[in-house]
Structures are given as C-alpha cells and as structure tokens.
Design an enzyme around this catalytic site. Sequence first.
Site, short mmCIF file in Angstrom:
data_model
loop_
_atom_site.label_atom_id
_atom_site.label_comp_id
_atom_site.label_asym_id
_atom_site.label_seq_id
_atom_site.Cartn_x
_atom_site.Cartn_y
_atom_site.Cartn_z
CD GLU A 152 49.56 29.35 40.87
OE1 GLU A 152 49.03 30.06 40.20
OE2 GLU A 152 49.31 28.27 41.55
CE LYS A 166 48.28 33.93 39.82
NZ LYS A 166 47.92 32.73 39.53
O1 IFM Z 1 45.71 27.75 44.88
C1 IFM Z 1 45.64 28.90 44.10
C2 IFM Z 1 47.00 29.34 43.72
O2 IFM Z 1 47.79 29.81 44.82
C3 IFM Z 1 47.02 30.86 42.96
N1 IFM Z 1 46.07 30.50 41.69
C4 IFM Z 1 44.80 30.19 42.07
C5 IFM Z 1 44.67 28.83 43.04
C6 IFM Z 1 43.29 28.53 43.34
O3 IFM Z 1 42.53 29.46 44.02
#
Ligand code: IFM
Length: 495
Positions: A214, A326
């Site tokens: 992300e 990330k």
């Molecule tokens: O689905 C995840 C994502 O890959 C990264 N941020 C948090 C989300 C929920 O755990």
Amino acid sequence: MLDTAAEALAAARDAGFDALAAEQKRFLDDFWAEADIVLDGDPALQQGIRFNLFHLLQSVGRDGKTNIAAKGLTGEGYEGHYFWDTEIYIFPVFLYTRPEIARKLLEFRYALLPHARARARQMGHASGALYPWRTIAGEECSAYFPAGSAQYHINADIAYAIKLYDEVSGDPTFLREAGAEIVMDTARIWLGLGRFVDRLGGRFGIYEVTGPDEYTACVNNNYYTNAMAQMHLAFAADVAERLRRDHPADFARIVAAIGLGPDEPAAWRAAAEAMYLPVDEVLGIHPQDDSFLEKPAWDIAQTPAENFPLLLHYHPLVIYRHRVLKQADVVLALLLLGDRFTLEEKKRDYDYYEPLTTHDSSLSSCIYSILASEIGYHDQAYAFFMETARMDLDNKHGNTPYGAHLAAMAGAWLSLVYGFAGLRAFNGTLRFAPYLPGHWSHYRFMVRAQGRQLEINVDGSGVTYRLRSGEALTVLHHDRAVMLTAEQPETFIAD
Ligand code: IFM
C-alpha cells in the site's frame, strides 16, 4: 440483529450455564487436541502461539454469514471490516486445522456474490463480479480508493483460497455447489480490466490497480496482481472444463445464472497464457510494476525511528513517489505461486525487495519469514517470526489498543508451518521441508488434509510423520515420498 440476539439469549437461558460451559469446554478441548502447536524451548513464544490460535478461533465466523474482522473481536480498528486478510492469511490456518470453518469462510463470499456483481457494474464492468476491498455486509466500505478499491487482487485472492480448498480439503462438493460460480464470475473482471497490448508484443497487461504493497498505489502491471490474475484465469478455464465434463447439470445452472458465453473460458485461457510478467534484464528480478524501478529509493536507514509507520508521517503522494514497500508484494507471489519460480529467482527478489520494505504493515514480517526459511536465511526467518508471534502480547506495532492483528496471528502459524516446516501443497500433494530453529529442542503441529489428520514432530534427531486418522496417504519429505498407512502410521526420517 435484535431478533437474532433475542433468539440466542433465549436459547442460552433454556440450556442453562452448566450445559453451555460443558459444551464450550468440549469445543475447545477438541480444537486444542487438533490444532495446538507445541514448542519446547521457549515458554513465552509458546504462550504467543496459543494466544494467537485462541483469538483466531473465537473471532472467526462459523455460520457462512459472518467472516473474520481484521481486528477480530478485540477493538474498533478497521471498523470490524473483512479484508483479503481472510483468504490469504487466516483461511489456510483453518483449512489445515478446521476445514469445516474454512468452508464457511468461502460460503460467506458466495453469499455476497450478488453484491460483488452490483459492485462490478458500479465500477463500469459490463459483466462479472468484483469483491469489495473491505466490507461487512457486501458493500465496498473503502474510504480511500488508492489503498482500497484499487486492490483488485482481492478477486484473485478469493479464487486462490477456493483452489487451495479444492485441492487440499478432500471435500468434492464446494466447488460445484458454490466455488465454481465465484471463480468464473470474478475471472471475467480481468478481461474487463486488462487487454492484449501491441506495444508488449501482444502480452496481456492490467492497468490502474494497487497491489498488496500500500506504499505504491494505482500502477500498471503490478506483478502480484498479474501473476495472481494469471492463476485465477487459468483456474477458471480449468473449472469450466471440469464442470462441463463431470457435472453438466451444475455447469448448466452456472451458465444460466451468470449468462456465461460459450467463448469466455477460451478467452480466460488466452489471457492467462499471454499474461505480462516481466523480468528486469539488468537486476534479474521481477519488477513490482511498470514504474517501480524508476523511482528513487526511500532512505529507510536515515528515516528517524519515530517517523514509522511512514503513512502516519508523510503525505501518501510523497510515499508513492518513492521505491519503498509497506509489506510483501512480489515476495508474496513467490510464496503463493512458489512452484513457478526457481530458488535463485526467489533469492534475487528477496534480496532486492527486503531492504526496501519497512514492514509497516503487520502482514509483512510473516511472509518474509516464510521466504527466508525457504531460501535458507534461517536467522532472518527467525527474526521475522519473532516480530509476528507475540505482536499483540508485546504491542510490537504500538497500536494493539485499537485491536489485535488477526492476519499476523495467522501469519505466525504460517511462519512456523509453511516456514520452518516448509509445508506446500501445490496440486494437493503435501510436501514438507522441516528444519529446527536453533532456539528450540522440538516442535509439533498437526494438519488435516484430504480427510486425514497428520502429526509432524521435529527435533534434533529428525522428523517424524504420523497418520493420526484417515486412510493411507503419501506425503513428500523434500522430494522423498513417505507413505503413511493404518498399519504403518509412523515414519521417522533422521537428519
Ligand atoms: O488488509 C490489510 C492491508 O494489507 C494492510 N493494511 C491493513 C489491512 C487490514 O489488516
């Protein structure tokens, strides 16, 4: 909701406390007898693993109408939403310990298929179904599309779980009753999103999506997405063929339900075969997307410790303009589609991407741990495992008060069973490649597969495979076939 709660309350009052307590004890005793992992040599770690398993079990929906929230039942972070965390991280744990719960998780997705169809129309796709990135009741709940709705890989993640269930569970009914319809209707989205591109020599490209990482959003040809879409399209074409041949009535029902054209399965096959999956000539790695390698690297070493996670300290655009991750992206594809890559390719990608990864997402360390085990980086594998295994007990990410990290809890199980014990099940054959981390004297876990239950013990002298229930089964220890039968349920292989 009120009616359901009143019914549950009335039933509980009728049953009475003692009966309910006894029923719960039976349920938990059964679970621990089948799913416990035993580690000798580190009590704190043992506690972490059991804490994780307990939270996974108490949080998971078991009725096909509910799923498992990213924070389980522990906090308000992510508003109780369900994500791909379910299929890619949590589902395998239940598949191998409680396959009936794994099936319920897939039935939940089946129940939401009408919403996924409506979502696809909303997003401009003339046919097919597109699952929401985050949801409770089926509607897309992402507020920020670059790190939300743009993650089209959710469709392939769900197809991946259905494929794994079909190959491992030994349950012949789910695919034809529900799974096939999901797989085929969701595969259609790739044809609506991607295209055969002349500039790429006729290869099939997929545009304007976000992959698992992300910190890089809305890109072209995200490697993970393309590779998973390829798997999904080929699987959908296989499923169509299988059903037409073996279960023509089910096939006819699905064709009618989704209005499947006679040429569509061949088009899925063609797109899968032409999928654009480049290797960078100079670095010998798989580029995360079309522009990733051109961006300046984020200077992770010079970033003050208090500025992590980056997303809380820098504008998303600043992060997106840099070569920084990330969480595992290409490296996750190396795990899920691991039979398509050589060990050398895995090493090169790992060596390239790991130093660029902040692991700001709690979903990252476990995946790097598994890959590190596979390529023989045992110290790194252990360090990443330790990041994951007691993440919430020790508040490693500093945000446990918002809720526990359920995907990471499952990730600890995966780091151990997929990582240290090396379990893979490509095409349904279980293959193990166990090693004993230097910090322990012994570990033991159990898996259910193909209607059998196996127990695996690893200690300093070697590995013991034991068939606890079910008919004879052959598994692989590295590349050596190990046959387990009712007469000879146990095989020891010395180190
Ligand atoms: O689905 C995840 C994502 O890959 C990264 N941020 C948090 C989300 C929920 O755990």
